[in-house]
Design an enzyme around this catalytic site. Structure first.
Site, short mmCIF file in Angstrom:
data_model
loop_
_atom_site.label_atom_id
_atom_site.label_comp_id
_atom_site.label_asym_id
_atom_site.label_seq_id
_atom_site.Cartn_x
_atom_site.Cartn_y
_atom_site.Cartn_z
N GLU A 35 0.82 -1.21 0.00
CA GLU A 35 0.00 0.00 0.00
C GLU A 35 0.86 1.26 0.00
OE1 GLU A 35 -3.16 0.35 -0.52
OE2 GLU A 35 -3.26 -1.82 -0.77
N CYS A 194 -13.02 2.27 -15.12
CA CYS A 194 -13.34 3.69 -14.95
C CYS A 194 -12.05 4.51 -14.97
CB CYS A 194 -14.10 3.92 -13.64
SG CYS A 194 -14.92 5.53 -13.55
N CYS A 201 -17.03 2.02 -20.29
CA CYS A 201 -18.33 1.97 -19.62
C CYS A 201 -19.14 0.73 -19.98
CB CYS A 201 -19.13 3.24 -19.93
SG CYS A 201 -18.32 4.76 -19.34
N CYS A 204 -18.84 -1.75 -17.32
CA CYS A 204 -18.98 -1.28 -15.94
C CYS A 204 -20.28 -1.77 -15.30
CB CYS A 204 -18.94 0.25 -15.90
SG CYS A 204 -19.03 0.91 -14.21
N CYS A 210 -25.00 5.42 -13.30
CA CYS A 210 -23.90 6.39 -13.30
C CYS A 210 -24.36 7.71 -13.95
CB CYS A 210 -22.69 5.84 -14.04
SG CYS A 210 -21.31 6.97 -14.13
#
Length: 365
Positions: A35, A194, A201, A204, A210
């Site tokens: 991370e 995205c 899209c 998605c 959206c």
DNA sequence: CACCCGTGGAA
DNA sequence: TTTCCAAGGGT
């Protein structure tokens, strides 16, 4: 009607990433390292650094007992070196004050240096399944499009709203690994579908609800932050060579390239009457000018003019704590900034081919 | 809040 | 070529 979280989790299971080097285990240490490295850094860049780092420092105790220079050396080239310094400091703090055990809650994790709210939540979700929201670049971009937020995501008020949205959307069920899958889904959807430009899209799972897709405005969201003019800095780097060794000094921390080894530098103003060549006018020592290296940072542009100088035995550059004479090959293994690595390669070629530096210099004059 | 802190790849 | 910015945090 599946919830937002349901759609995300289902999509992740069939289309997300499952074989990244830091996946497949719940070791909070391994997740922590990943991370931190992934902050503002792309996955493909991180992977080789992550593998080297984990091989050298497989656990908290090993990292805590390492020398700071050895930690930074493996961070060399990755950038944002405060991450490496904080990582090492946090490991030592964990040993001295937490019994060497990684804390198991986001609120406790966030107390460690170099770990903010989002990174703490990511570690807690992946390692302990804690129900807490992340808000990284991927999540921001997805939320801003999904809800149609036509404001700068960097603003404090907008940022607060996005945190609220992120928490409200968390999965309500307490399934095993639900939080890990959900958190990874956000990251993967942002990275694979995205995307900032030309989002896919059609793949998605959130398409129907959206706002940006409905409005056909995905290319206008997120609202880009106002661009700032980048200043330009010019410096000479002194490549002092003696007995086929080169002189390095450790840069102060904090500051740019803090704690890394670098050449002595002489700043100069390109707009002034004197060209940079005039800076060493009083010095009669022959030198060799390398081609200028242009290094672009986020907030300024740096023009480096490397200048190689052979120095004699009796000179002012004696080794102190933060200075050293090393061979080029030894220097390549130290913690050095990326552009310095390039300069060293050039130096290696010049010295290796035994170029007559003085004659080259005369040719330049 | 504004600025600082690296690097490499994509468009 | 230039511009933008990626799994942000610290000051």
């Amino acid at each position: 009607m599946p919830t937002f979280a349901d759609r995300l989790i289902r999509w992740q299971l069939e289309a997300g990433r499952h074989h990244l080097p830091w996946q497949g285990n719940q070791d909070p240490y391994a997740i922590w390292i990943a991370e931190i490295m992934l902050q503002q850094t792309q996955v493909t860049t991180v992977i080789p650094y992550y593998q080297r780092f984990m091989r050298a420092f497989p656990d908290i105790a090993t990292l805590a007992s390492a020398a700071p220079d050895d930690v930074l050396a493996l961070w060399s080239g990755l950038g944002y070196y405060a991450r490496g310094r904080n990582l090492h400091q946090a490991a030592r703090l964990l040993v001295s004050e937490h019994g060497g055990v990684f804390p198991a809650s986001a609120s406790a994790i966030e107390q460690l240096p170099g770990i903010g709210r989002s990174t703490a939540a990511a570690i807690a979700a992946f390692a302990f399944g804690e129900r807490c929201a992340i808000l990284d670049g991927n999540v921001k971009r997805i939320l801003v499009r999904y809800f149609g937020v036509y404001s700068h995501p960097a603003g404090k008020a907008v940022e607060a709203r996005l945190w609220q949205m992120a928490e409200k959307l968390l999965p309500v069920n307490n399934q095993e690994k639900a939080m890990a899958t959900y958190t990874q889904a956000f990251m993967d959807l942002g990275a694979l579908v995205c995307t900032r430009s030309r989002p896919k899209c059609e793949y998605c799972p959130l398409q129907q609800e959206c706002v940006a897709f409905t409005h056909g405005s995905t290319d206008q969201l997120p609202v880009p932050k106002p661009q700032k003019t980048r200043p330009e800095k010019n410096i000479i780097h002194l490549l002092l060579v003696k007995d086929s060794k080169i002189f390095l000094e450790k840069r102060p921390s904090p500051g740019i390239w803090g704690g890394l080894w670098c050449f002595p530098e002489i700043p100069f103003d390109s707009s002034s009457d004197n060209s940079h060549s005039a800076n060493l006018a009083s010095c009669n020592t022959p030198f060799f000018e390398f081609p200028c290296i242009i290094h672009t940072f986020t907030h300024f542009r740096l023009n480096i003019y490397p200048r190689l100088i052979h120095v004699g035995c009796n000179n002012a550059f004696e080794e102190k704590d933060n200075q050293c004479w090393v061979t080029v090959s030894a220097a390549m293994k130290l913690a050095i900034p990326a552009p310095i690595r390039k300069v060293l390669l050039t130096v290696s070629n010049v010295l290796g081919s035994s170029v007559n530096v003085a004659s080259i210099n005369e040719k330049n004059e």
